[in-house]
Each structure stands twice: as C-alpha cells, then as structure tokens.
Design a protein around this motif. Structure first.
Motif, PDB file in Angstrom:
ATOM      1  N   ALA A 109     -11.490   3.813  -4.529  1.00 54.71           N
ATOM      2  CA  ALA A 109     -11.286   5.118  -5.158  1.00 54.71           C
ATOM      3  C   ALA A 109     -11.335   6.225  -4.108  1.00 54.71           C
ATOM      4  O   ALA A 109     -10.515   7.156  -4.127  1.00 54.71           O
ATOM      5  N   GLU A 110     -12.300   6.135  -3.193  1.00 54.26           N
ATOM      6  CA  GLU A 110     -12.425   7.152  -2.144  1.00 54.26           C
ATOM      7  C   GLU A 110     -11.221   7.143  -1.209  1.00 54.26           C
ATOM      8  O   GLU A 110     -10.722   8.198  -0.805  1.00 54.26           O
ATOM      9  N   GLU A 111     -10.733   5.949  -0.869  1.00 56.65           N
ATOM     10  CA  GLU A 111      -9.570   5.838   0.010  1.00 56.65           C
ATOM     11  C   GLU A 111      -8.322   6.408  -0.665  1.00 56.65           C
ATOM     12  O   GLU A 111      -7.522   7.108  -0.034  1.00 56.65           O
ATOM     13  N   MET A 112      -8.142   6.126  -1.953  1.00 55.50           N
ATOM     14  CA  MET A 112      -6.997   6.657  -2.690  1.00 55.50           C
ATOM     15  C   MET A 112      -7.052   8.182  -2.730  1.00 55.50           C
ATOM     16  O   MET A 112      -6.035   8.873  -2.530  1.00 55.50           O
ATOM     17  N   ASP A 113      -8.229   8.730  -2.966  1.00 54.86           N
ATOM     18  CA  ASP A 113      -8.403  10.187  -2.995  1.00 54.86           C
ATOM     19  C   ASP A 113      -8.046  10.801  -1.642  1.00 54.86           C
ATOM     20  O   ASP A 113      -7.364  11.835  -1.580  1.00 54.86           O
ATOM     21  N   ARG A 114      -8.475  10.164  -0.568  1.00 51.60           N
ATOM     22  CA  ARG A 114      -8.173  10.675   0.776  1.00 51.60           C
ATOM     23  C   ARG A 114      -6.666  10.699   1.026  1.00 51.60           C
ATOM     24  O   ARG A 114      -6.120  11.678   1.555  1.00 51.60           O
ATOM     25  N   GLN A 115      -5.989   9.638   0.640  1.00 49.64           N
ATOM     26  CA  GLN A 115      -4.556   9.558   0.897  1.00 49.64           C
ATOM     27  C   GLN A 115      -3.772  10.593   0.092  1.00 49.64           C
ATOM     28  O   GLN A 115      -2.842  11.225   0.610  1.00 49.64           O
ATOM     29  N   LEU A 116      -4.127  10.777  -1.159  1.00 51.83           N
ATOM     30  CA  LEU A 116      -3.417  11.757  -1.981  1.00 51.83           C
ATOM     31  C   LEU A 116      -3.707  13.182  -1.517  1.00 51.83           C
ATOM     32  O   LEU A 116      -2.807  14.031  -1.474  1.00 51.83           O
ATOM     33  N   SER A 117      -4.960  13.437  -1.142  1.00 52.83           N
ATOM     34  CA  SER A 117      -5.315  14.767  -0.639  1.00 52.83           C
ATOM     35  C   SER A 117      -4.576  15.064   0.661  1.00 52.83           C
ATOM     36  O   SER A 117      -4.128  16.186   0.892  1.00 52.83           O
ATOM     37  N   ALA A 118      -4.418  14.040   1.506  1.00 54.29           N
ATOM     38  CA  ALA A 118      -3.713  14.220   2.782  1.00 54.29           C
ATOM     39  C   ALA A 118      -2.247  14.561   2.574  1.00 54.29           C
ATOM     40  O   ALA A 118      -1.620  15.202   3.422  1.00 54.29           O
TER      41      ALA A 118
ATOM     42  N   LYS B 299       0.810  -1.216   0.000  1.00 56.42           N
ATOM     43  CA  LYS B 299       0.000   0.000   0.000  1.00 56.42           C
ATOM     44  C   LYS B 299       0.846   1.270   0.000  1.00 56.42           C
ATOM     45  O   LYS B 299       0.613   2.193  -0.788  1.00 56.42           O
ATOM     46  N   THR B 300       1.854   1.330   0.842  1.00 56.40           N
ATOM     47  CA  THR B 300       2.663   2.543   0.970  1.00 56.40           C
ATOM     48  C   THR B 300       3.410   2.846  -0.314  1.00 56.40           C
ATOM     49  O   THR B 300       3.438   3.989  -0.788  1.00 56.40           O
ATOM     50  N   ARG B 301       4.014   1.825  -0.904  1.00 52.56           N
ATOM     51  CA  ARG B 301       4.789   2.054  -2.116  1.00 52.56           C
ATOM     52  C   ARG B 301       3.902   2.352  -3.316  1.00 52.56           C
ATOM     53  O   ARG B 301       4.319   3.055  -4.232  1.00 52.56           O
ATOM     54  N   ARG B 302       2.701   1.828  -3.326  1.00 52.60           N
ATOM     55  CA  ARG B 302       1.748   2.203  -4.379  1.00 52.60           C
ATOM     56  C   ARG B 302       1.518   3.713  -4.344  1.00 52.60           C
ATOM     57  O   ARG B 302       1.611   4.398  -5.358  1.00 52.60           O
TER      58      ARG B 302
END
Length: 712
Positions: A248-257, A219-222
């Motif tokens: 998709a929602e989780e990916m958006d949250r991580q990138l926004s963070a 997950k982290t390296r992705r």
C-alpha cells in the motif's frame, strides 16, 4: 397498509428526495414499524440498509431509535447526512467529550433526538439506566455479523447485546449486515435472542458496477491502468486495495510521484494518521487511497467511482464488500482485480495458518475460480450468494470481450517441455525468461540456457507468455507447488497431452491498453474534451465543492453524484423544478437551490435574475411539505416572526388557501371577535395569549374570504 405506505413514501420524499423505495425496503419498514417484529436484514454494501431503520424512526410517534454501530467514522458520517436532511440525529462516542455525550443522552428523554448512534460497548454501559424510563422505538444492530463467532469481523462487545432483549423484550430489534452466510445469519439471531425474526435477503446484483479481472500485467502497466482510472474520474475518488502495508505504501509513493493526490491507510499507522487519511478521502482532498482491508468499513462516500484490487482477496465475501464501496449512489462505477499466482501463494500461507483451514481453503478456491472464469463474472458472484441470473450481465470483461480462441498446441508443448527439462525447478517468471531466451545471470548459472527449449518462444512477449501459461494452469496442464517456492510442475493430464500431442485451444492474448502519459490532465485539458452535459456536471460539482468546504462537510453530504446527474438531465431553472429533482429533499431544496439553479441558468444562457419574493416561495414549499412554523424557521435560519409574515403575505396574494397547519379555528374566531369589538387595541389585548404572527395570519384570511365573497 395503503395509509402506512403513503406516509412512509411521503417521509422518503420529504427528507431524502426519492419517490419510491428500493426492493424490500418498504416490507422491512412495515415489519419494524407496524408489526413491531424482529428481523434480520441481509443487503449488499450500498443496498440501502440505513433507510430500513431511519424511516421507522421518523414514523414512530414517540421514542428514540438506537443504532448500534461499530465505527466512529460510520456514526459521524450518518449523523452528518441525517442532520443535513433535517432529521434530528446524534451520536455518543469516545471522540466527543463526556460533557458532549452527557448532553446528548439527556436530549433522548425530551424527544429532541429521533436517532442515536452508539457503540456496543457504550450501549452496554447505558442500557441498564435506560430500561426503567427511556422510550425506545427500535434497536438497529448495524454490521451485525460482528456478533457472530462465524463472522469475519468478530468484536467482543457485540456478543453481549442479548441484554437488549432481556431489558427491552417488547422493542423490535433489526439486525443488518452486508456479509452473512446461512450459519452467520442463524448465529446472529441466536446471539441477539431474536423472537421468530423475519429474514430479508436483498439482491446482491449491483448492475452499475463493471467487473474486470486482469491477469498480472506487470508493475508498470498496473500503475498505468490505475492512472487511467484517476484521469477518467478526476473529480471523484477511488480505492486501491493491497495485500500488505508495504504494498500500500509503495503504491501511494508511485501515484504521488506521478502527480496524483494520493494517501495511504493501514493498521500500522497511528490513529491520528488513519483519521487524517480517512478524512482527506471522505472530503475529496485526495483522489485515491491506497489501503489494506483495514480501510472502508463504515465509509458511506457516494462518489467512489472505482475500486482496484492490486492483489486477489482471500474470499468472495471480502471482495464483494470491498467492490461494493464503489457506486453507492447508483451511478456507474468500475472495479478491477489484478490476479497473479504470487498472490495465491501468499494467500495460501494465510489459509495454512488460520484456525479454519478447510473452510478458508475452499473460500480461497472459489475466489480463484472467479478470477480465472471464462463465464459471466456477475453470474458467478450471484451464484455464490445463492442468487440466480438467467442471462449474462453485459457489464463484465467476459461479456464485453468474449475471448477469441487459437490453436495453442505448439505453445503448450514448448512450455511443458521446458518445465520437464528443468525438472520443475522454476516459477512462472523464470519459465517465461527461459522460453524468451533471456540472459539473466541466475538463469545461466543454473544452466537453463543449455536446454533445447531455451529461446523457443522469443517471438512472444512476456505478457503473452504470462497469459498463456496462466491459461495452462487454469486448464490443469500445469500445477503450482506452493510448498516449493511456487515452482511449476506438469500434471499427469499435462503429460498425457504432451505425449499424445493432442490439440489445445487457448484464448487469444489481447494487448493491455497503453497510456500515453502518467501525468494527470489539467482542468483546462479536461474542459476542452467535455461535451455540454459534462461541462454542466463539472460546474455543479464545483458549486457542491464550494458549499461543502464552507460547511466543512464531505461533498456527497450536500448532494450525491446521482442527484447532480439528475440536475444535468432535468436542468431545473426555478425552485419548483429543483424541488422535483430525484434525490433532493425539501430541506436541501431551500438550503441549496439558488447556487445550483444559478449555475444551470448560466449554462443555459438565461440572463434574467431569479427575481424577488423567493424567500416566500421557500416558505410555501416547506409548509406544503409538512414543516411547522418553528421547523421552517430552523431550516431557513430565520426568525419565526419572519415566517409568519411570509405566510400572511402568501394568503394575501391567494397563494395559500389551506390554513389548518398554521392556525386553529378557535384562534381565528378569537382574533375576529376581538378585532370586531376592539380594533384599535387588538394586538395589546391578544399578544399575551396569541402570537402577533397568528393575528396577522387571521386578518389576512379574513381579507381573503372578503375578496372571494365580493367576486362571487
């Protein structure tokens, strides 16, 4: 044909700024415009399908080209791009008021619209009324796979489009799609009742797209890899495709963070939320959209520089269409597919629940083979679409980093032995934890810490074991029992290898590149690392963005990245040089040359002002390109009287010597006769009959002829 080719190429240069057609485009245009014959066009996403029906629309002496399109976003995007190029286009759709739609439909009869975009459902409402008196030059059915029962995007409205041929039997129909196998192509022709259609299949090779598959790096390296892509293209865009809405929602949250401008798009959002996300992406307000496969159809954004699949798609058709949304302008773009066996399990469930289980299972298997390939990935993709390539592409991970092999016999023995000792009761993550001697509570509760191979592989990292076990699965030593919670089983082949201790070769693990930070670089940080050409490109992108915001259109409508790169390469410093840039048509030259040339001159250290009389230069350029007086006035947003003044001035300065496009011989003789007989009242006598501007042009021509005679 030479005359037709010359005329078609002139239109391509005038409206689109290109000097040559892509392969097949001219043949398709000739089939529709000259032979007036039905055709089926299969071209990959970004292959140039729209030109195939837009140029015939411009070539037609009369009649409108009707484009049947399934998506409002696609209609809006195409109409915006066409009108920006000076082509009269419009759309009828449910996002506009009925009054707006009525006005547009009325304009069809007056010839003020050359290309009309319309949904299949609305077409079926209007077509009966049109059949009696509307001149139609061509019907273009975009995303034609929607008409087919075999297609993956079945839409009921498309299945009734056979009425086109019933009501307009002599009008050619062009069906266009990016995804259609042989059965679907045949079904499209049958459903539309096409008459002996010509089939055009374009090359599916998109050499500007790099292809890369990464076996589940964690997950982290992705996330870190996606952040690397965003940082690499800070002023461009990318898409992350996810298998589910939740992902998709989780990916958006991580990138926004991490400080990136991200948005999310999936079918679970309201129409308003989806429209806002899509518009933000198209206009460049966000750097990345995290989406399910619901996103992308109809998106014509040219500066998508990368596409990541966070999960493996269910078939190669979908995968190819989705990666094809990157690099539509022909410039380099990157595609990355993260591949894990957990995805295979989820996709297998979809297959089991589908109506065509055998077909979909085979398609999934082909996708899996692509992801696991140790051969040139592009050759595998092209072969799927029945296209051969006799050499490796040099732009995929397999070509760029051919695997180095090691003796993996001991690793295989450890893994297979562990699987057998726990009776095949664990998945890949648990197996790795056993081999690495992890202290997981559930591992200890099951007694896995007591087996002989517990901790036998603690010298390797999780990522190393993940890579090597994946290869063992690919080699057929291990099988995944999808019906047993994805538990790993040793195959008969694996058992024979284990008992015979036969040597096994594995591809050496290559460490995944690490990022120092997940934070996006600031503009200042990026500027410090850019070379002169990159700095100029960023400057031109800034000019483009300001113009786009002022005109409220996506930046790529102004110019594509490829056109900006051409400006960087050629560095035009005046209007004539700017007009010759590939991808810059005459209308856009006049509209935008000053801010871009000013930026280029500033970059080159040219301090002299652009000078006066440049509006005359613009008029001359448009005139030489075939624009008439009203069209020049419209393109420059000036009065026709001003255009007449420019032309008279150009004649007086001997810069225009061909007058056939602005004044007829009869008009010239009429002015000269009246000027000779009644010089004092020339304008009063002729103005009701001939515009003042034509009179001024005639007098300027007379003066030019007298000057030439005096110099002989």
């Amino acid at each position: 044909m030479p005359d037709f080719q010359q005329k078609a190429t002139a239109l391509l240069r005038r409206f689109y700024g290109y000097n040559t057609f892509r392969p097949l485009q001219l043949d398709i245009i000739a089939t529709a415009a000259c032979e007036r014959r039905d055709c089926v066009v299969l071209m990959p996403t970004g292959g140039g399908k729209s030109i195939c029906y837009q140029i015939p629309a411009l070539l037609a002496d009369r009649g409108v080209t009707i484009v049947v399109s399934p998506l409002i976003a696609l209609m809006k995007d195409q109409v915006t791009a066409l009108t920006a190029n000076g082509i009269p286009a419009a759309a009828v759709n449910s996002m506009q008021s009925e009054e707006e739609n009525r006005v547009i439909l009325e304009q069809l009869y007056s010839g003020r619209v050359k290309i009309l975009y319309i949904s299949p459902e609305r077409l079926l409402i209007e077509i009966d009324r049109w059949s009696s008196d509307l001149p139609v030059a061509l019907f273009a059915i975009d995303e034609a796979h929607c008409i087919s029962h075999w297609g993956h995007d079945f839409r009921p409205g498309y299945t009734q489009l056979s009425r086109i041929k019933a009501l307009f039997p002599s009008v050619p129909v062009m069906a266009l799609t990016a995804t259609a196998d042989r059965l679907t192509r045949e079904d499209i022709s049958h459903q539309l009742r096409l008459s002996d259609p010509r089939l055009f299949i374009g090359s599916f090779d998109r050499p500007n797209l790099s292809l890369r598959v990464i076996t589940d790096p964690g997950k982290t390296r992705r996330i870190n890899h996606i952040c690397t892509l965003i940082d690499r293209y800070p002023s461009d865009s990318g898409i992350v495709y996810c298998l589910s809405r939740k992902m998709a929602e989780e990916m958006d949250r991580q990138l926004s963070a991490k400080g990136y401008r991200s948005t999310v798009y999936h079918a679970g959002l309201s129409v308003s939320e989806r429209n806002i996300a899509q518009d933000s992406f198209i206009n460049g307000d966000v750097q990345v959209v995290c989406a399910t496969v619901a996103f992308g159809m109809g998106i014509d954004k040219s500066n998508i520089r990368w596409v990541v699949h966070n999960n493996m798609p269910r078939n190669i058709e979908s995968y190819y269409q989705e990666i094809g949304r990157a690099g539509r302008d022909g410039s380099k773009a990157e595609t990355v597919l993260f591949y894990s066996y957990g995805d295979i399990a989820m996709l297998q469930n979809f297959v089991d629940e589908s109506g065509q289980k055998a077909l979909n299972a085979e398609k999934l298997n082909r996708m899996k083979e692509y992801a696991e390939a140790s051969l040139c990935r592009r050759r595998i993709l092209l072969s799927y679409f029945n296209e051969t390539m006799d050499h490796d592409c040099g732009n995929c991970d397999v070509c760029l980093n051919p695997p180095e092999h090691i003796d993996g016999t001991i690793l295989v023995q450890k893994a297979l032995s562990a699987i057998i000792r726990i009776n095949g009761s664990a998945g890949i993550h648990m197996l790795i934890d056993i081999l690495r001697g992890a202290g997981r509570q559930d591992l200890i509760q099951k007694g896995y810490h007591l087996i002989k191979t517990y901790g036998a592989g603690r010298d390797l990292s999780f990522a190393e074991w993940n890579t090597y076990i994946s290869q063992m699965i690919q080699l057929g030593l291990i099988d995944i029992a999808y019906n047993e919670s994805n538990h790993l089983k040793v195959t008969p082949y694996g058992s024979s290898i284990l008992s015979s201790r036969s040597p096994v070769r594995l591809a050496r693990f290559v460490p995944f590149e690490k990022r120092k930070t997940g934070r996006a670089k600031t503009v200042e940080e990026n500027a410090r690392t850019l070379n002169p050409a990159e700095r100029l490109l960023e400057s031109l992108k800034d000019v483009r963005l300001k113009l786009a915001r002022k005109e409220q259109v996506p930046p790529y409508i102004i110019f594509t990245d490829k056109a900006l790169l051409e400006m960087v390469r050629t560095e035009p410093v005046n209007i004539e040089e700017f007009a010759r840039v590939e991808g810059v048509g005459e209308r856009k030259t006049v509209r935008y040359w000053k801010p871009f040339v000013t930026a280029i001159r500033r970059h080159k250290g040219i301090t002299e002002p652009l000078g006066s009389g440049l509006s005359h230069e613009e008029t001359l350029l448009l005139l030489n390109s075939g624009y008439d007086i009203p069209a020049i006035a419209a393109a420059k947003n000036i009065k026709t009287s001003t255009v007449y003044n420019h032309i008279a001035s150009l004649i007086s300065s001997d810069r225009l010597t061909d007058f056939s496009a602005v004044i007829t011989r009869d008009q010239y003789l009429r002015v000269m006769q009246t000027a000779t007989a009644h010089p004092e009242t020339l304008y009063e006598r002729l103005t009701p009959e001939i515009p003042d501007g034509i009179i001024r042009i005639a007098l300027a021509i007379s003066d030019q002829l007298l000057r030439k005679k005096a110099n002989e």
